[in-house]
Design a protein around this motif. Structure first.
Motif, mmCIF file in Angstrom:
data_model
loop_
_atom_site.group_PDB
_atom_site.id
_atom_site.type_symbol
_atom_site.label_atom_id
_atom_site.label_comp_id
_atom_site.label_asym_id
_atom_site.label_seq_id
_atom_site.Cartn_x
_atom_site.Cartn_y
_atom_site.Cartn_z
ATOM 1 N N GLU A 136 104.732 66.874 46.972
ATOM 2 C CA GLU A 136 104.125 65.648 46.980
ATOM 3 C C GLU A 136 103.311 65.579 48.145
ATOM 4 N N ASP A 137 103.584 65.808 49.218
ATOM 5 C CA ASP A 137 102.832 65.694 50.596
ATOM 6 C C ASP A 137 101.609 66.383 50.369
ATOM 7 N N LEU A 138 101.816 68.038 50.075
ATOM 8 C CA LEU A 138 100.747 68.660 50.018
ATOM 9 C C LEU A 138 99.565 67.921 49.051
ATOM 10 N N TYR A 139 100.071 67.633 47.719
ATOM 11 C CA TYR A 139 99.287 67.205 46.773
ATOM 12 C C TYR A 139 98.496 66.091 47.204
ATOM 13 N N ALA A 140 99.232 64.981 47.970
ATOM 14 C CA ALA A 140 98.699 63.798 48.487
ATOM 15 C C ALA A 140 97.599 64.168 49.440
ATOM 16 N N ASP A 141 97.863 65.197 50.325
ATOM 17 C CA ASP A 141 96.685 65.787 51.307
ATOM 18 C C ASP A 141 95.615 66.357 50.288
ATOM 19 N N LEU A 142 95.923 66.930 49.362
ATOM 20 C CA LEU A 142 94.686 67.532 48.631
ATOM 21 C C LEU A 142 93.653 66.294 48.109
ATOM 22 N N LEU A 143 94.441 65.359 47.463
ATOM 23 C CA LEU A 143 93.940 64.176 46.982
ATOM 24 C C LEU A 143 93.227 63.254 48.010
ATOM 25 N N ALA A 144 93.545 63.350 49.047
ATOM 26 C CA ALA A 144 92.961 62.476 50.167
ATOM 27 C C ALA A 144 91.884 63.247 50.980
ATOM 28 N N GLY A 145 91.888 64.720 50.621
ATOM 29 C CA GLY A 145 90.620 65.326 51.185
ATOM 30 C C GLY A 145 91.007 65.984 52.493
ATOM 31 N N ARG A 146 92.382 66.060 52.738
ATOM 32 C CA ARG A 146 92.826 66.632 53.839
ATOM 33 C C ARG A 146 93.064 68.104 53.821
ATOM 34 N N ARG A 147 93.102 68.701 52.644
ATOM 35 C CA ARG A 147 93.055 70.003 52.334
ATOM 36 C C ARG A 147 92.080 70.497 51.359
ATOM 37 N N THR A 148 91.560 71.641 51.261
ATOM 38 C CA THR A 148 90.702 72.048 50.285
ATOM 39 C C THR A 148 91.478 73.317 49.504
ATOM 40 N N GLU A 149 92.490 73.799 49.831
ATOM 41 C CA GLU A 149 93.256 74.904 49.104
ATOM 42 C C GLU A 149 93.819 74.258 47.964
ATOM 43 N N SER A 150 93.859 74.961 46.767
ATOM 44 C CA SER A 150 94.445 74.244 45.713
ATOM 45 C C SER A 150 95.996 73.924 45.849
ATOM 46 N N VAL A 151 96.241 72.992 45.138
ATOM 47 C CA VAL A 151 97.922 72.714 45.236
ATOM 48 C C VAL A 151 98.226 72.199 43.878
ATOM 49 N N ALA A 152 99.397 72.769 43.416
ATOM 50 C CA ALA A 152 100.059 72.449 42.140
ATOM 51 C C ALA A 152 100.562 70.941 42.112
ATOM 52 N N VAL A 153 100.280 70.335 40.801
ATOM 53 C CA VAL A 153 100.931 69.125 40.640
ATOM 54 C C VAL A 153 102.347 69.065 40.873
ATOM 55 N N PRO A 154 102.813 68.002 41.695
ATOM 56 C CA PRO A 154 104.261 67.941 41.778
ATOM 57 C C PRO A 154 105.154 68.066 40.648
ATOM 58 N N GLY A 155 106.131 68.771 40.498
ATOM 59 C CA GLY A 155 106.953 69.203 39.325
ATOM 60 C C GLY A 155 106.465 70.304 38.458
ATOM 61 N N THR A 156 105.443 70.995 38.913
ATOM 62 C CA THR A 156 104.985 72.091 38.233
ATOM 63 C C THR A 156 104.961 73.364 39.238
ATOM 64 N N SER A 157 105.156 73.166 40.435
ATOM 65 C CA SER A 157 104.880 74.347 41.383
ATOM 66 C C SER A 157 106.065 75.296 41.285
ATOM 67 N N ARG A 158 106.017 76.880 41.192
ATOM 68 C CA ARG A 158 106.982 77.625 41.371
ATOM 69 C C ARG A 158 107.367 77.754 42.625
ATOM 70 N N HIS A 159 106.918 77.272 43.844
ATOM 71 C CA HIS A 159 107.556 76.970 44.967
ATOM 72 C C HIS A 159 108.595 75.841 45.014
ATOM 73 N N GLU A 160 108.730 74.928 44.007
ATOM 74 C CA GLU A 160 109.878 73.860 44.055
ATOM 75 C C GLU A 160 110.902 74.619 43.271
ATOM 76 N N ARG A 161 110.692 75.562 42.503
ATOM 77 C CA ARG A 161 111.827 76.344 41.931
ATOM 78 C C ARG A 161 112.281 77.620 42.889
ATOM 79 N N GLY A 162 111.507 77.883 43.791
ATOM 80 C CA GLY A 162 112.121 78.781 44.963
ATOM 81 C C GLY A 162 111.944 80.196 44.359
#
Length: 199
Positions: free
Chosen positions: A47-73
């Motif tokens: 959620e923090d990474l996604y918020a940074d994307l929406l706020a323009g603090r990052r340019t790399e793509s970020v999956a919507v929270p709840g859909t990232s394979r990183h969250e599943r490990g």
């Protein structure tokens, strides 16, 4: 996506789900160099990474929270040199598939159904090397980005010299995206006068 109930630490500050962690250990034993930019993430971290994307603090793509394979490990982001090259060449044999997310050459996802080494005996993991005389528990790692007044401070156990410009860029990316945030070994301070000198 639901985070796994059990996670396995695969590197300092990096965890994976048990099956992915076992596969990563087999790949490491087969020659994959150490080095992880990002692995498992909590929902809050995503959620923090996604918020940074929406706020323009990052340019790399970020999956919507709840859909990232990183969250599943079951996902790894790997630095350009070494680990990424090895995984690109050999990772599919261990179930690590790259190219799933367009434009993210660093991103690999674990798919157990494609792991040809799934039934291999678990590798023997060597104990981590002890700190040398040059780098002990009392040394600090300092990092500063161009134009950023903050200083990143870490312990001497994780300190090493980075000479390769591509690897340095990967580390700077990790600092910039907050991948070091929340680890017990790294803190951000505005200045380090408490060390007896200004930087």
């Amino acid at each position: 996506m639901i985070a796994p109930a059990v996670v396995v630490t695969v590197a300092p500050g990096a965890w994976l789900a048990p099956g992915a962690a076992a596969s990563y250990a087999r790949a490491r034993a087969a020659g994959c160099p150490a080095g992880i930019t990002s692995a498992g993430r909590t929902r809050a971290e995503q959620e923090d990474l996604y918020a940074d994307l929406l706020a323009g603090r990052r340019t790399e793509s970020v999956a919507v929270p709840g859909t990232s394979r990183h969250e599943r490990g079951t996902a790894l982001d790997l630095p350009a040199r070494g680990p990424r090259e090895w995984m690109t060449a050999h990772g599919a044999d261990y179930g690590w598939i790259g190219g799933i997310v367009p434009g993210e050459l660093w991103h690999f996802e674990y798919q157990a159904s494609r792991d040809r080494h799934l039934t291999d005996a678990p590798p023997t993991i060597a104990a981590p090397a002890m700190a040398t005389q040059e780098e002990d528990d009392h040394m600090l790692m300092l990092a500063r980005q161009d134009g950023d007044p903050r200083v990143w401070v870490g312990d001497g156990i994780t300190r090493r010299h980075v000479k390769d410009p591509v690897e340095l860029a990967d580390i700077q990316y990790k600092i910039r995206t907050g991948a070091l945030k929340g680890t017990p070994d790294v803190q951000v301070v505005s200045r380090i006068a408490w060390l007896g000198k200004e930087i």
